[in-house]
Each structure stands twice: as structure tokens, then as C-alpha cells.
Design a protein around this motif. Sequence first.
Motif, PDB file in Angstrom:
ATOM      1  N   CYS A 168       0.834  -1.188   0.000  1.00  0.00           N
ATOM      2  CA  CYS A 168       0.000   0.000   0.000  1.00  0.00           C
ATOM      3  C   CYS A 168       0.878   1.250   0.000  1.00  0.00           C
ATOM      4  N   ARG A 170       1.357   3.353   2.299  1.00  0.00           N
ATOM      5  CA  ARG A 170       2.165   3.490   3.521  1.00  0.00           C
ATOM      6  C   ARG A 170       3.404   2.597   3.473  1.00  0.00           C
ATOM      7  N   CYS A 171       3.331   1.457   2.806  1.00  0.00           N
ATOM      8  CA  CYS A 171       4.535   0.631   2.606  1.00  0.00           C
ATOM      9  C   CYS A 171       5.603   1.456   1.872  1.00  0.00           C
ATOM     10  N   CYS A 242       3.783  -2.975   8.102  1.00  0.00           N
ATOM     11  CA  CYS A 242       3.015  -1.790   7.717  1.00  0.00           C
ATOM     12  C   CYS A 242       1.767  -1.639   8.586  1.00  0.00           C
ATOM     13  N   CYS A 245      -1.453  -2.137   6.007  1.00  0.00           N
ATOM     14  CA  CYS A 245      -1.768  -3.392   5.305  1.00  0.00           C
ATOM     15  C   CYS A 245      -1.048  -4.608   5.878  1.00  0.00           C
TER      16      CYS A 245
HETATM   17 ZN   LIG Z   1       1.180  -1.193   3.519  1.00  0.00          ZN
END
Ligand SMILES: [Zn+2]
Length: 248
Positions: A168, A170-171, A242, A245
Motif C-alpha cells: 500500500c 504506507r509501505c 506496515c 496493510c
Molecule cells: Zn502497507
Amino acid sequence: MSLSDEELERYARHIVLLQVGGAGQRKLKKASIAVIGAGGIGSAAIPALAAAGVGRLTIIDSDVVELTNLHRQPLFSEADAGKPKAQLAAAFVEQLNQFVHVAPKQERITSENAAELLAGHDLVIDGSDNFATRLAVNEASVELGIPLVSAAAVQFQGQVGLFRSRPCYRCFVGDAFDAEDCDNCAELGVLGALTATVGSFAALLSINSIVGIGEDQLGRVHIFDGETLDWRVIRIPADPGCRACGSA
Ligand SMILES: [Zn+2]
């Protein structure tokens, strides 16, 4: 979902493409896309999606037009100063293509309302200008399982990536930006033609993803340097830790 004679004529240059055809055009008509931000990126992406015949567009933006927007936001004119962008962008879409159902939302998207605003869409394009919004949109997209095309442009740097649950957004960016709510464009400047390039690329990536054209771009971020004019691609691995996710 069938296409009328008028639609068949209107989209003839799409339909003649082997990669699109009538089946691809019907997929676009069936598709529902939420566009966050009717700014520089939205100004390129929204007309491209509407012209392409995406059946449903939701345009989410809480801002009104300011004079400093006009160098990169050709959706708006001088006379629009002070008026809400979401409504103006929706009016533009209605004039451009009667076959598109458009819903303007003059709201700021936050972690509180993101899931509600985005539910029911097939794809989200995030063209917002701050990390708080981007991370809230990412969290909701992961939760809802909706593919996210994240697009950003600042100074001479642009980036567009496709995320679908894992990895995602944020990753990609990690947790360093949660405390920030920076308006990059206001603070750092951005070349107007760069936001148009990035916005058009986001629309192309979205259309390809919906129709099923080319390789799956999941987890790839395309980075554009507006000075050297080079594109490069980085692949984002899923981060097991993360917060959005990981291990979910
Ligand atoms: Zn993520």
C-alpha cells in the motif's frame, strides 16, 4: 451494460483500438472512480477520465479557487476565484460528457470520513497535496479493498503509483509523515505543466487498470524528473510491519 449509437460514435477512436474495443469501453462505462483533489493533478485527470467515458466520477475537494491555482489548474478561469472547486469541476464534466454521472463533494477527506466517501468506487485517484489526506485515503482504500492510484507533484518532481491492498501507499512512504500536513505546492512551488503530466499519467494508469491494458502496475511507482525529463520506475515491496496493510 450496452453503448448507445451516440456513444459508439463518440468513443470510436477508443473502440477501434484492439486493447480497448467495445468490451473495454463498456468496462469504462461501468466504472466508478473517486478523484480526490480538483487541483493541478485533478485538472488533468478529471477531463481525461470524463472524456474517456468513465461512467461515474466522484470529485472530492473542500477548497475554493484562488488566483495562485490558475497556473496549474486549467479547469478553472479567473472568474471562478472564490468558488468551490468540486462543483466547478463537476460542471465541467457535465458540459464535456453527458454520459458521465458526476457527484461533487465539497468536503475535506479525513480518516473519519474517508471510508464512507470512498465506499462503492472501483478505483481511487488521490491527487491531494498533503500527507494527512494521502495516508487517510490509503487506509480507507486498504480497508475497502479499492485500488489506489496515488499521484503527486512538487517543484520538478512527479510520482504516480498503483496500490491494491498490499503493498500500500504506507509501505512506500513509511510512518515519518503522519505528523505533517504540508501543502507542498504552496510552500515549495510546482511547475504547472508538471502537474498536468502527472495528472494525465494517473488517468492513463487508471484507464489501463480498469480496461486491463498492459502489465499489472501494482506496487510500481513511476517517478518523473521534470528537469531531465526522465521517467524511472521503482518497485515497492510490501512491508510486513506496515500499519495499514501488514499482517491484516
Ligand atoms: Zn502497507
